[in-house]
Design an enzyme around this catalytic site. Structure first.
Site, mmCIF file in Angstrom:
data_model
loop_
_atom_site.group_PDB
_atom_site.id
_atom_site.type_symbol
_atom_site.label_atom_id
_atom_site.label_comp_id
_atom_site.label_asym_id
_atom_site.label_seq_id
_atom_site.Cartn_x
_atom_site.Cartn_y
_atom_site.Cartn_z
ATOM 1 N N GLU A 170 -3.910 -10.462 0.566
ATOM 2 C CA GLU A 170 -4.017 -10.426 2.112
ATOM 3 C C GLU A 170 -6.481 -11.189 1.654
ATOM 4 O O GLU A 170 -6.523 -10.271 0.878
ATOM 5 C CB GLU A 170 -4.610 -9.074 2.860
ATOM 6 C CG GLU A 170 -3.765 -8.663 3.263
ATOM 7 C CD GLU A 170 -3.830 -6.844 3.539
ATOM 8 O OE1 GLU A 170 -4.095 -6.394 3.703
ATOM 9 O OE2 GLU A 170 -1.962 -6.609 3.397
ATOM 10 N N GLU A 195 0.687 -1.316 -0.407
ATOM 11 C CA GLU A 195 -0.334 -0.111 -0.276
ATOM 12 C C GLU A 195 0.568 1.037 -0.405
ATOM 13 O O GLU A 195 0.969 2.054 0.686
ATOM 14 C CB GLU A 195 -0.607 0.584 1.331
ATOM 15 C CG GLU A 195 -1.890 -1.369 0.726
ATOM 16 C CD GLU A 195 -3.142 -1.573 1.782
ATOM 17 O OE1 GLU A 195 -2.799 -0.632 3.192
ATOM 18 O OE2 GLU A 195 -4.501 -1.445 2.048
HETATM 19 C C1 GAL Z 1 -5.349 -3.932 4.097
HETATM 20 C C2 GAL Z 1 -3.087 -3.530 4.646
HETATM 21 C C3 GAL Z 1 -3.405 -4.172 6.333
HETATM 22 C C4 GAL Z 1 -4.018 -3.689 7.394
HETATM 23 C C5 GAL Z 1 -5.432 -4.362 6.478
HETATM 24 C C6 GAL Z 1 -6.661 -4.202 7.225
HETATM 25 O O1 GAL Z 1 -5.661 -3.047 3.628
HETATM 26 O O2 GAL Z 1 -2.615 -3.745 3.423
HETATM 27 O O3 GAL Z 1 -1.436 -3.715 6.520
HETATM 28 O O4 GAL Z 1 -4.081 -2.220 7.702
HETATM 29 O O5 GAL Z 1 -5.844 -4.166 5.194
HETATM 30 O O6 GAL Z 1 -6.002 -4.729 8.932
#
Ligand code: GAL
Length: 971
Positions: free
Chosen positions: A507, A416
């Site tokens: 993620e 990000e």
């Molecule tokens: C993503 C990010 C993580 C964390 C997650 C939400 O966007 O890469 O670091 O913030 O969201 O918990």
């Protein structure tokens, strides 16, 4: 005029460091070294400018007597409030966005260590000083001489250190620096020297750097080994009978390394007299991309992964080797095969453990600038030339340190951090050195990377990507449109390039609080489409910081608990592990959903699909147990080894028996022998099959109600003349009515405001009529909230055979119920003495419509207190599903509930649960609240990601459900 300028200071320079040595591979050789970890002298200053009291603190003679000591490694904000407190923000910078400048209020730690060189320290050669991690900027002096400066918090720095017999090391660390702009990861800000400090001797012929290339050719089972080294040396691999000079390639038959079979060959790299011996652990493997698939050793792999931050509830990002090992062992024991190092390179020892135990690793650069979102990415470091050197330096330091780990199969540039040419330059820095694939999720169009990666895409979008039917613009957040033009988003060539890439979810399944829901549905997509190669659950562990209430009870703190001006609350607690590393229900669900052996019973045969990518099933035994009417028979199935990706079968034992009751057969695939990460007998996968009729709640309506002494009596039940159930046997009961409210989970964030606006948390119950017939009591009610028009017409029909009270609930919605219901069921209050619960149903743990796979059918028993799941921020928890029968008991009384229902029990109301901020805010009341639910709404992962899928939404509709109560006295 005299002017004292404080900004920009040295720490606001975008240069990564000054005076540091070239990055090199991490190695613990036989060269003499000494840890400088321990108690250091310390003081904290409020700004980056030295005051009179600390000016010249780097001088050996400086009087640090009055200073306190601090452990190194550690963070100074985790010293019981002595030196400030931690702060948590997710995306936002805790300072004005004005790169590269940072606030004048810049906590600055001054460290001093006096140490003597061991008497046997070699006199020839050099000595270097190594810092494995300092957050965020440091200047280092040895004996009053400046060695240099460094930034890049989770990256190593080495300085040449002209040591003497007696030495004074002084380090000045600023919490905020230009580098802070590059380190905006979603986590606590934890300044300090938080990783090891080591003094290392470098003999005259020391290894300056070494690069182990150990490739594997799956077509003929051969490995090639080439070790590059400056200066040249000899590589010995005794097990392979190899002794070869560096720079020379050898080829021979080897066993490959994989996360499933982490075969390592012990070797040495020896640079001879005046040199050193570096122990190597060589894993032969190939990583390629073919047919839009990421392949290791020629085979498609599937990531069953987690995103791992380094975290410990007391020491923050300072982790002991034991804690790192605990993480790896817990991952292996829960069928996890991959870890993304979010969002920075971990302590180097962690990667060694991944090599040894077997985990696929995505190693990620220390780079996130998410807070530039607020300025529409103006001045974004990914796009500005002034940051190029710093960013490339970060990439190189990660790559060079970690390049020799077989477990690292993918390099990630960061997280990000917007998009721009610097992303290309960072990628190029790796490509110049290595062929492993490159990942960076924000390169949404795939300009510089090899893998198409998304976060939090829905199951539906993943399926579309699996079919290579996605468009770049699909569900791209608004920032996608800031980073890329419409023309780029619809560029056909880029689209074609991207569609030839494998896809991963770097993620997904945001594990915040109760959840994630929908894991099984993701897994189904990964199994259907070869291109979708799994993902990484966000995230491994809750970053809750251990605190104690005034009366000494432990709890975990989150954002806002330390007085931060801006913060993001408990968004920092979104892991599969609770802060103390206890597995959450979400981790158990993940273990089951990603189990590498999938079993399915049909008609007396068990079919077994081996979902390992490499291993056969010879390491597993298949044990069965048949339970019927409290009787247990056990045995082992005969299952010849099944190859990776193949299916086998086994004959199941006969389940027929005396006609009545349910019989449950459980087959469990367990480790035959102990592994490094589990005992023999550890269960890897399981399946159940049941036979027999489901019990019914039906009761013969033979008893007649009677009206006596101002009450209605029916069998064991007593009602007020207003139709209110007040007693069951000898037990006074409360509520006895419809309940639709649950304490919102973190993932209910997508519903909560609609729920509260609709008044689901404050429904009123109006009784319209109470009819007493010859066999029933019928209570008609209207359940609705103030200031709303919608209602649930609810009719309770009570019947009895004299012993058991049967309850039938008919619910008819009236008006518009756009938001799904949190739950739908019957709430009963029991005296607080009813402190135990036993049930036959799914258990032993909690389950929800989109997260229940880990629970198995059986008989369970626990206390009301142990029933609860203590999410860091209190919320709905503890629901048991598929319950056929439950008995609550205590103080000589018991009440049995029969039917088919969900069960929840707790010592506080849903509204009390919802109001609590921390676990210690909840205390037992006089009532045990029992939810007998027809259904609950799904969990989903909307805290960051999609809400529950449509099939898991509990829409208000005409519904009937029934169950029964049988109160008894117990001895
Ligand atoms: C993503 C990010 C993580 C964390 C997650 C939400 O966007 O890469 O670091 O913030 O969201 O918990």
């Amino acid at each position: 005029m005299t002017q004292f300028t404080s900004h920009p200071g040295e720490h606001e320079d975008v240069a990564p460091w000054r005076g540091a040595l070239r990055p090199r591979a991490y190695a613990l050789s036989n060269a003499v070294h000494q840890s400088l970890n321990g108690a250091w002298k310390f003081t904290l200053e409020p700004t980056a400018t030295r005051t009179a009291a600390t000016a010249g603190f780097q001088d050996p003679d400086f009087a640090d007597g009055p200073w306190d000591t601090i452990p190194v490694p550690s963070s100074w904000v985790l010293q019981d409030g002595k030196y400030g407190r931690p702060a948590y923000q997710n995306i936002r910078y805790p300072f004005p966005v004005d790169p590269p400048l940072v606030p004048t209020e810049n906590p600055t730690g001054l460290y001093r260590l006096a140490f003597d060189l061991p008497s046997d320290w070699p006199t020839r050669g050099k000595t270097i000083l190594r810092f494995d991690g300092i957050e965020s900027w440091a200047k280092v002096w040895l004996n009053g001489i400046e060695l240099g400066t460094t930034s890049g918090s989770r990256l190593p720095t080495e300085f040449e250190a002209p040591v003497a017999a007696h030495n004074t090391l002084a380090v000045q660390v600023h919490q905020w620096s230009a580098g802070s702009y590059l380190e905006d990861q979603d986590q606590w800000w934890l300044p300090g020297i938080f990783r090891d400090v080591t003094l290392i001797h470098r003999p005259p012929n020391a290894v300056q750097d070494h690069f182990v290339h150990a490739d594997y050719d799956h077509t003929d089972g051969s490995g090639t080994l080439l070790v590059e080294c400056t200066p040249a040396g000899t590589v010995r691999v005794p097990e392979l009978g190899i002794e070869v000079t560096t720079g020379e390639e050898v080829r021979m038959a080897v066993e490959p390394w994989s996360a499933e079979v982490p075969r390592l060959y012990a070797a040495t790299l020896d640079t001879g007299p005046d040199g050193e011996v570096v122990p190597l652990k060589i894993g032969f493997r190939s990583v390629t991309i073919q047919d839009a698939q990421l392949k290791v050793n020629g085979r498609r792999i599937l990531f069953r992964g987690v995103d791992r931050h380094e975290f410990h509830p007391e020491t923050g990002r300072t982790l002991s080797l034991d804690t790192m090992r605990q993480d790896v062992v817990l991952m292996k024991a829960h069928n996890i095969n991959a870890v993304r190092c979010a969002h920075y390179p971990p302590h180097p020892a962690f990667l060694g453990l991944c090599d040894e135990y077997g985990l696929w690793v995505i190693d990620e650069g220390d780079f996130e600038t998410h807070g530039f979102e607020v300025v529409q990415w103006k001045g974004s470091p990914a796009a500005e030339d002034m940051w190029t050197a710093n960013l490339v330096n970060r990439t190189e330091r990660m790559f060079e340190r970690d390049k020799n780990h077989p477990s690292v199969v993918v390099w990630s540039l960061g997280n990000e951090a917007g998009f721009g040419p610097n992303i290309g330059r960072m990628a190029a820095a790796i490509r110049a050195r290595d062929a492993r694939p490159i990942h960076y999720e924000r390169d949404l169009l795939g300009q510089y990377v090899d893998i198409y990666s998304r976060m939090y895409a829905s199951q539906e979008l993943c399926a579309r990507i699996g079919r290579a039917e996605e468009e770049a613009s699909d569900e791209i957040e608004w920032m996608g449109h800031l980073l890329f033009s419409e023309a780029q988003l619809s560029d056909a060539a880029l689209g074609a390039k991207r569609r030839a890439m494998p896809f991963i979810l770097c993620e997904y399944a945001h594990a915040m609080g109760n959840g994630p829901g929908g894991l099984a549905e993701y897994q189904a997509v990964f199994h259907t489409h070869a291109r979708t190669q799994g993902g990484f659950v966000w995230e491994w562990i809750d970053h809750g910081i251990l605190q104690h209430s005034p009366d000494g009870r432990a709890y975990y703190a989150y954002g806002g608990d330390f007085g931060e001006v801006i913060h993001d609350g408990n968004f920092v607690c979104d892991g599969l592990l609770f802060p103390d590393r206890t597995p959450s229900p979400g981790l158990l669900e993940f273990k089951k959903v990603v189990e590498p052996v999938e079993m399915c019973a049909r008609g007396g045969t068990l079919s077994i699909l081996n979902r390992y990518d490499f291993a056969d099933t010879s390491g597993l035994e298949f044990a069965w147990r048949l339970e019927r009417d409290g009787q247990l028979v056990e045995g082992t199935l005969n299952v010849p080894p099944i190859g990776a990706g193949e299916t086998g079968s086994a004959v199941l034992p006969d389940m027929k028996g005396p006609a009545e009751g349910e019989a449950v057969l459980t087959v469990s695939a367990r480790l035959r022998e102990a592994a490094s990460w589990a005992e023999a007998g550890h269960e890897v996968a399981w399946a159940q099959v049941r036979t027999g009729a489901l019990p019914s709640a039906a009761v013969d309506a033979s008893a007649s109600p009677a009206v006596q002494d101002g009450a209605i009596v029916l069998g064991p039940a007593r009602f007020g003349l207003d139709g209110q159930l007040v007693q069951l046997g000898a037990l006074r009961v409360a509520a006895g009515r419809l309940d639709i409210w649950r304490a919102p989970t973190d993932n209910d964030v997508c519903f909560e405001s609609a729920w509260r606006a609709a008044g689901y948390d404050r429904m009123q119950h109006r009784t319209d009529s109470v009819e007493v017939t010859s066999t029933s009591v019928v209570v008609r009610t209207r359940v609705a909230a103030a200031d709303t028009g919608r209602a649930l017409r609810t009719v309770y029909t009570y019947t009895s055979d004299g012993v058991t009270l049967h309850v039938r609930v008919d619910v008819t919605p009236e008006g518009d119920f756009a938001a799904p219901l949190p739950r739908l069921g019957f709430l009963l209050g029991l005296p607080k003495e009813m402190d135990r619960v036993a049930w036959f149903g799914l258990g032993p743990g909690e389950a929800y419509p989109d997260s229940w796979r880990a629970q198995r059918l059986g008989s369970f028993e626990t206390s009301i207190d142990a029933w609860q799941t203590h999410y860091v921020r209190p919320q709905e928890n503890g629901n048991r599903t598929g319950v056929r029968r439950a008995t609550l008991a205590g103080a000589g009384r018991a009440i049995t509930i029969a039917g088919g229902f969900n069960l929840g029990v707790r010592r506080w109301t849903s509204n009390e649960l919802a109001a609590a901020r921390h676990t210690v805010d909840l205390g037992p009341g006089d009532t045990v609240w029992v939810n007998i639910d027809h259904a609950q709404n799904g969990l989903g992962t909307a805290a960051c990601g999609p809400p529950p899928q449509e099939q898991f939404l509990l829409h208000a509709e005409k519904t009937s459900f029934a169950f029964s109560f049988t109160p008894t006295d117990q001895d």
